[in-house]
Design a protein around this motif. Sequence first.
Motif, PDB file in Angstrom:
ATOM      1  N   ARG A 114       0.856  -1.193   0.000  1.00  0.00           N
ATOM      2  CA  ARG A 114       0.000   0.000   0.000  1.00  0.00           C
ATOM      3  C   ARG A 114       0.886   1.236   0.000  1.00  0.00           C
ATOM      4  NH1 ARG A 114      -0.379   2.699   4.786  1.00  0.00           N
ATOM      5  NH2 ARG A 114       0.541   1.711   6.628  1.00  0.00           N
ATOM      6  N   LEU A 115       0.317   2.351  -0.452  1.00  0.00           N
ATOM      7  CA  LEU A 115       1.013   3.622  -0.370  1.00  0.00           C
ATOM      8  C   LEU A 115       1.039   4.109   1.074  1.00  0.00           C
ATOM      9  CD1 LEU A 115      -0.263   5.619  -3.485  1.00  0.00           C
ATOM     10  CD2 LEU A 115       2.082   4.909  -3.036  1.00  0.00           C
ATOM     11  N   SER A 116       2.111   4.758   1.448  1.00  0.00           N
ATOM     12  CA  SER A 116       2.178   5.331   2.791  1.00  0.00           C
ATOM     13  C   SER A 116       1.168   6.468   2.912  1.00  0.00           C
ATOM     14  CB  SER A 116       3.589   5.849   3.084  1.00  0.00           C
ATOM     15  OG  SER A 116       3.927   6.894   2.172  1.00  0.00           O
ATOM     16  N   ASP A 158       1.539   9.548   3.623  1.00  0.00           N
ATOM     17  CA  ASP A 158       1.949  10.795   2.979  1.00  0.00           C
ATOM     18  C   ASP A 158       2.358  10.591   1.519  1.00  0.00           C
ATOM     19  OD1 ASP A 158       4.246   9.377   3.324  1.00  0.00           O
ATOM     20  OD2 ASP A 158       5.337  10.933   4.418  1.00  0.00           O
ATOM     21  N   HIS A 159       2.161   9.369   0.995  1.00  0.00           N
ATOM     22  CA  HIS A 159       2.456   9.024  -0.402  1.00  0.00           C
ATOM     23  C   HIS A 159       3.931   9.203  -0.755  1.00  0.00           C
ATOM     24  CE1 HIS A 159      -1.972   9.447  -1.943  1.00  0.00           C
ATOM     25  NE2 HIS A 159      -1.868   8.725  -0.836  1.00  0.00           N
ATOM     26  N   SER A 160       4.796   9.174   0.216  1.00  0.00           N
ATOM     27  CA  SER A 160       6.227   9.361  -0.042  1.00  0.00           C
ATOM     28  C   SER A 160       6.939   8.052  -0.360  1.00  0.00           C
ATOM     29  CB  SER A 160       6.893  10.023   1.168  1.00  0.00           C
ATOM     30  OG  SER A 160       6.802   9.183   2.314  1.00  0.00           O
ATOM     31  N   HIS A 161       6.325   6.931  -0.052  1.00  0.00           N
ATOM     32  CA  HIS A 161       6.943   5.639  -0.305  1.00  0.00           C
ATOM     33  C   HIS A 161       5.862   4.558  -0.327  1.00  0.00           C
ATOM     34  CE1 HIS A 161       6.818   6.038   4.121  1.00  0.00           C
ATOM     35  NE2 HIS A 161       6.549   4.743   4.098  1.00  0.00           N
ATOM     36  N   VAL A 162       6.296   3.333  -0.578  1.00  0.00           N
ATOM     37  CA  VAL A 162       5.384   2.181  -0.617  1.00  0.00           C
ATOM     38  C   VAL A 162       5.739   1.243   0.535  1.00  0.00           C
ATOM     39  CG1 VAL A 162       4.585   0.213  -1.980  1.00  0.00           C
ATOM     40  CG2 VAL A 162       5.174   2.359  -3.116  1.00  0.00           C
ATOM     41  N   ASP A 163       4.733   0.838   1.291  1.00  0.00           N
ATOM     42  CA  ASP A 163       4.911  -0.147   2.357  1.00  0.00           C
ATOM     43  C   ASP A 163       4.516  -1.524   1.822  1.00  0.00           C
ATOM     44  OD1 ASP A 163       5.786   1.604   4.362  1.00  0.00           O
ATOM     45  OD2 ASP A 163       3.726   2.234   4.770  1.00  0.00           O
ATOM     46  N   ILE A 164       5.408  -2.494   2.001  1.00  0.00           N
ATOM     47  CA  ILE A 164       5.199  -3.849   1.479  1.00  0.00           C
ATOM     48  C   ILE A 164       5.315  -4.836   2.636  1.00  0.00           C
ATOM     49  CG2 ILE A 164       6.025  -5.611  -0.133  1.00  0.00           C
ATOM     50  CD1 ILE A 164       7.281  -3.324  -1.764  1.00  0.00           C
ATOM     51  N   GLY A 165       4.315  -5.668   2.814  1.00  0.00           N
ATOM     52  CA  GLY A 165       4.358  -6.712   3.831  1.00  0.00           C
ATOM     53  C   GLY A 165       4.754  -8.047   3.208  1.00  0.00           C
ATOM     54  N   PHE A 166       5.570  -8.809   3.909  1.00  0.00           N
ATOM     55  CA  PHE A 166       5.958 -10.124   3.395  1.00  0.00           C
ATOM     56  C   PHE A 166       6.111 -11.108   4.557  1.00  0.00           C
ATOM     57  CE2 PHE A 166       9.916  -8.100   4.441  1.00  0.00           C
ATOM     58  CZ  PHE A 166      10.786  -9.111   4.818  1.00  0.00           C
TER      59      PHE A 166
END
Length: 547
Positions: free
Chosen positions: A199-201, A203-211
Amino acid sequence: MATPDNPRDTNAVAEAVIDEEHKGFPVIWLLPLVAVLVGAWLIYKTVSETGPSITISFETAEGIQAGKTRIKYRDVEVGKVDSVNFSDDISRILLKVVMNPGTKDFLTDQTRFWVVKPRIGAGGVSGLGTLVSGAYIAMEPSQEGKPAEKFIGLEKPPVVTADVEGTSYQLRAKKLGSVSIGAPVYFRQFDVGEITEYRLSDDHSHVDIGFFVRAPHDQYIREGTRFWNAGGVNLTLSATGMQLEMESIVSLLTGGIAFETLPKHADSPAAQAGTVFTLYDNHGDILEDPITIAHTFITRYSGSVRGLAPGAPVEFRGIRLGTVKSIEIGYDPEHEGVTIPIVLIDLEPERLQNFALVDKAVSAVEIQEETLRETVKRVAYAVREKGMRARLQTGNLITGALYVDLEFFPDADPASLVMDGEYPEIPTLPNPLEGILIGFNKIIDKLEAARLEDTLSNLNELMASTNELVGTLGQNAPALASELQATIEEAHATLSSIRAMASTDGEIGNELYNALVEITAAARSIRVMSEYLERHPEALIKGKGNP
């Protein structure tokens, strides 16, 4: 009174005697009582053997049928869909489900439901068995959380279910790249986990990825472990050559990530669940330590900077010291009104093996200021005392990519580090090819300055005089001999003048000699390169490796 002889005589009939002491329950009421008891028993039995009733909502009811669709856990039936209805605003489908007895303790707000049907995704093909048996609803029970009767079904199956042992972590990336839900996580090219979400953070500054990494492979993830995007094909063309990276055929099609713990981080603590890591673009990036300190310098070039791009390396004798920050247009201090390319470079002290931070107790700002003063001092000394100059060099013959080369030139004209601008300015030299062209231009200028036209005119006059002399040879021999002698002396003087200019000590000869020396050196370099390419033709693709 009635008697046997006269039965109609009622007066003779005896009166009935009521026995109050032996009066009992009427037998006729036993039948309805038994029916009531049996009915109550049946109701109790039905209720006691019926599991809890719950409601599950989905966006669609594809493949679901009332009275037929089953609820399963590990392929064992634990309930059945009783009815299918719309929500009040008809935005969702409500399924009334009757669960089996004994499932109540496992129906909490942590319990998950999803429809199992044929699917093709990054994790492969699943649900093929439902082609014959029909779709069903899978259940992931949980005793954690609060009891619940209403559930929101998952539109897609979870990548990892609760019965799989392992650990979940988080990644932070500048862009998503080829990562997709269900894509594999690789360790030494073995599939050891899956991407569970992204998902997008906020503040849209980066992408958070769960694994998720399955046990026992999660024990190899340390706090110093580094991750990179292993999906697709990574082709890099730069001043250092061309690099092609691909983790596997599967990652080429579905994407994925890979991780590795470098030897210098092998002793770092084991990463806990939820630890956030940085996702690098490729494997090469994880080999470099993050740069936290950079000092900007400016360089100006009179020639073309075509082939130079931000991110290109700044090297000293093959050792990378920094990075090209930006390429701009600026003024030429030697020619008013003329603009030339200026290149901002970042020198990064942390790339030096002997680099040591100042006392770590001081603030980051103080560290930055201290290293800047030290870096400027060293560069100023190198420019002033060692003749250090910046010049552009070709890093790749195929792509024409350039990089900034810092080198010592003891014979260069004296110069100093310029400190009167926004950034310190390092003096520059043209690249070798530009140097040869400049040498030729100087030779041409010298030849033009030597007035060769006059010399050639004298030679033409000499030839004309000689022809005239030959024509009159038989008419006036003594005069001819005298004139011939004078002409020869004049020609001798002219040739002597040309010889003086063309000698090694002369002005033109010195320039020609220097140009020939540079041409000879260039030819020697080309010959060495040709011989190397004959032995290593792969260098055209990969670039020249380390000796």
